[in-house]
Design an enzyme around this catalytic site. Structure first.
Site, PDB file in Angstrom:
ATOM      1  N   GLY A  74     -13.155  -2.565 -17.130  1.00  0.00           N
ATOM      2  CA  GLY A  74     -13.924  -2.335 -15.911  1.00  0.00           C
ATOM      3  C   GLY A  74     -13.816  -3.497 -14.929  1.00  0.00           C
ATOM      4  O   GLY A  74     -13.702  -3.286 -13.712  1.00  0.00           O
ATOM      5  N   THR A  75     -13.835  -4.696 -15.448  1.00  0.00           N
ATOM      6  CA  THR A  75     -13.792  -5.872 -14.573  1.00  0.00           C
ATOM      7  C   THR A  75     -12.486  -5.925 -13.794  1.00  0.00           C
ATOM      8  O   THR A  75     -12.485  -6.138 -12.576  1.00  0.00           O
ATOM      9  CB  THR A  75     -13.962  -7.160 -15.419  1.00  0.00           C
ATOM     10  OG1 THR A  75     -15.210  -7.079 -16.111  1.00  0.00           O
ATOM     11  CG2 THR A  75     -13.934  -8.399 -14.545  1.00  0.00           C
ATOM     12  N   ASN A 129     -25.991  -0.257 -14.698  1.00  0.00           N
ATOM     13  CA  ASN A 129     -25.927  -0.603 -16.118  1.00  0.00           C
ATOM     14  C   ASN A 129     -27.185  -1.274 -16.659  1.00  0.00           C
ATOM     15  O   ASN A 129     -27.374  -1.362 -17.859  1.00  0.00           O
ATOM     16  CB  ASN A 129     -24.724  -1.516 -16.380  1.00  0.00           C
ATOM     17  CG  ASN A 129     -24.697  -2.724 -15.470  1.00  0.00           C
ATOM     18  OD1 ASN A 129     -24.667  -2.581 -14.246  1.00  0.00           O
ATOM     19  ND2 ASN A 129     -24.728  -3.913 -16.032  1.00  0.00           N
ATOM     20  N   SER A 144     -14.286   1.968 -18.292  1.00  0.00           N
ATOM     21  CA  SER A 144     -14.027   1.027 -19.375  1.00  0.00           C
ATOM     22  C   SER A 144     -14.215   1.742 -20.705  1.00  0.00           C
ATOM     23  O   SER A 144     -15.214   2.431 -20.911  1.00  0.00           O
ATOM     24  CB  SER A 144     -15.009  -0.145 -19.261  1.00  0.00           C
ATOM     25  OG  SER A 144     -14.849  -1.005 -20.353  1.00  0.00           O
ATOM     26  N   ALA A 145     -13.262   1.567 -21.628  1.00  0.00           N
ATOM     27  CA  ALA A 145     -13.324   2.304 -22.895  1.00  0.00           C
ATOM     28  C   ALA A 145     -14.471   1.848 -23.797  1.00  0.00           C
ATOM     29  O   ALA A 145     -15.074   2.660 -24.490  1.00  0.00           O
ATOM     30  CB  ALA A 145     -11.994   2.168 -23.650  1.00  0.00           C
ATOM     31  N   THR A 189       3.171  -5.305 -20.109  1.00  0.00           N
ATOM     32  CA  THR A 189       3.498  -4.341 -21.159  1.00  0.00           C
ATOM     33  C   THR A 189       2.275  -3.483 -21.456  1.00  0.00           C
ATOM     34  O   THR A 189       1.172  -3.994 -21.629  1.00  0.00           O
ATOM     35  CB  THR A 189       3.955  -5.086 -22.433  1.00  0.00           C
ATOM     36  OG1 THR A 189       5.082  -5.895 -22.082  1.00  0.00           O
ATOM     37  CG2 THR A 189       4.334  -4.119 -23.538  1.00  0.00           C
ATOM     38  N   CYS A 198     -23.640 -10.207 -19.501  1.00  0.00           N
ATOM     39  CA  CYS A 198     -22.764 -11.210 -18.902  1.00  0.00           C
ATOM     40  C   CYS A 198     -23.557 -12.410 -18.406  1.00  0.00           C
ATOM     41  O   CYS A 198     -23.025 -13.493 -18.278  1.00  0.00           O
ATOM     42  CB  CYS A 198     -21.988 -10.611 -17.734  1.00  0.00           C
ATOM     43  SG  CYS A 198     -21.331  -8.988 -18.086  1.00  0.00           S
TER      44      CYS A 198
END
Ligand SMILES: *Cc1c(COP(=O)(O)O)cnc(C)c1O
Length: 389
Positions: A71-72, A152, A200-201, A238, A332
């Site tokens: 996400g960031t 959030n 974001s996963a 990659t 955070c």
């Protein structure tokens, strides 16, 4: 006993089905998706299948999906990239709000060094920005509007569809951080009219370090991470094959289970609120919407008789000792003693800000765990309140 985990807005465990889907890409199909041989091709196929699936789930074209590290990165990439594309034409204003995630606020603030100005729209006391506010704020200098879908920390839901309509009429790119909304409420880029979004996963039972940036074709945007020709030169590096496969699986599962899980979270939240009312009536406030937000987030602040408030860090530590994981504001900023910028942003006093905790539910939580939390909170708060007054 395993700790009781109520911090799912910070991160979630990886779902076993997601883990199963990603594991072969570490040791069996370990190729570099750019390689022309069979190992490379296997990975390329897996990645393009994941891209198609993800695009379909949010109503986008596969060519509009870019894989990032989370996400960031997605928030940084779009804000910096749109600014770079438009600032030379004199469009240097970024419109956002003071209760966005720091992944939006900090890149915007950093762009001030390159001449950006930031207009912060004031949310109401439940955390909502209206389309009218956006319409009034947009000027001929506006480069981008960035407003999150679901907050959030407090779970409020912005009217992004209405905001997107305003932005489209004025031809301003509109970005929404949908990290907390995908898998929780419907997110379809056509339906909502978004130009870009971030996913974001690890907030939806996938692994950390993989995310999606959707950028609508035609959006003025200069990619910021140069390297190889991956992602059609829009994001070098990659490709994280296992992560990408996991991202697709995590999105698929969370969207498929959405209604069922929301009903589960509604029950947990209702039991938590009635427990709080039973034990602390008049001595707590809900930060953010009591109704109408997402049900997996509950943020509460405690009031003390002396009005000096509680030490939220201490409350967190005491809960941790009892085997309960919650958060104070966003993870955070934990460690810094500053009250949450979100609670400040919705007009909460510093006293309430520092006396608040965020409880965020996940699919494995049970009603018994919520009862356990209320019971432990009762004991801890009685002790803490006795020591403050
Ligand atoms: C967690 C979160 C992010 C950051 O995502 P990462 O994948 O951890 O970088 C951004 N925005 C919101 C709303 C979040 O909850």
């Amino acid at each position: 006993m395993d700790p009781v985990y109520f911090d799912h807005a910070a991160t979630t465990p990886v779902d076993p089905q997601v883990l199963d889907a990603m594991l072969p890409y570490f040791t069996k199909s370990y190729g570099n998706a750019n390689s022309a041989h069979q190992h490379g091709r296997d990975c390329k196929v897996a990645i393009e299948d994941a891209r198609e699936l993800i695009a379909g789930l949010i109503g986008a074209e596969p060519s509009e999906i870019i894989f990032t590290s989370g996400g960031t990165e997605s928030d940084n990439a779009i804000i910096k990239g749109v600014f770079e594309a438009l600032s030379r034409a004199g469009k240097t204003e970024i419109i956002t709000s003071p209760i966005e995630h720091h992944a939006v606020i900090h890149p915007a603030e950093a762009l001030k060094r390159q001449g950006a100005t930031i207009t912060y729209l004031q949310p109401d006391s439940s955390g909502i920005i209206t389309a009218e506010q956006v319409a009034e704020a947009i000027s001929d200098k506006t480069a981008i509007v960035s407003l999150m879908h679901v907050n959030n920390e407090i779970g409020s839901i912005n009217p992004v569809k209405e905001i997107a309509t305003v932005c489209r009429e004025k031809k301003i790119p509109f970005h929404s951080d949908t990290v907390q909304s995908v898998g929780k409420i419907p997110v379809n880029v056509k339906e909502l009219g978004l130009d870009s979004l971030s996913i974001s996963a690890h907030k939806i039972y996938g692994p950390k370090g993989i995310g999606v940036l959707y950028v609508k074709n035609g959006t003025p945007w200069i990619p910021w991470l140069q390297g190889g020709s991956q992602e059609r030169r829009r994001r070098g590096g990659t490709l994280n094959v296992a992560g990408i496969v996991a991202m697709a699986k995590a999105m698929e599962l969370s969207i498929y289970d959405m209604d069922k899980l929301n009903n589960h979270y509604k029950k947990l939240r209702a039991v938590a609120i009635s427990g709080l009312k039973r034990k602390f009536n008049g001595r707590f406030v809900i930060n953010g919407p009591e109704e109408g937000g997402v049900p997996h987030i509950l943020n509460v602040g405690f009031k003390t008789a002396d009005d000096k408030g509680l030490d939220g860090e201490m409350l967190l530590l005491n809960l941790d000792i009892e085997g309960i994981c919650v958060s104070n504001g966003s993870a955070c900023t934990s460690g810094a003693m500053e009250p949450s910028h979100v609670l400040k942003g919705i007009g909460r006093s510093d006293v309430i800000g520092k006396s608040s905790i965020r409880i965020s539910f996940g699919k494995q939580n049970t009603l018994e765990e919520v009862e356990y939390l209320i019971e432990k909170l009762d004991g801890i708060l009685e002790r803490m309140m006795a020591t403050v007054s």
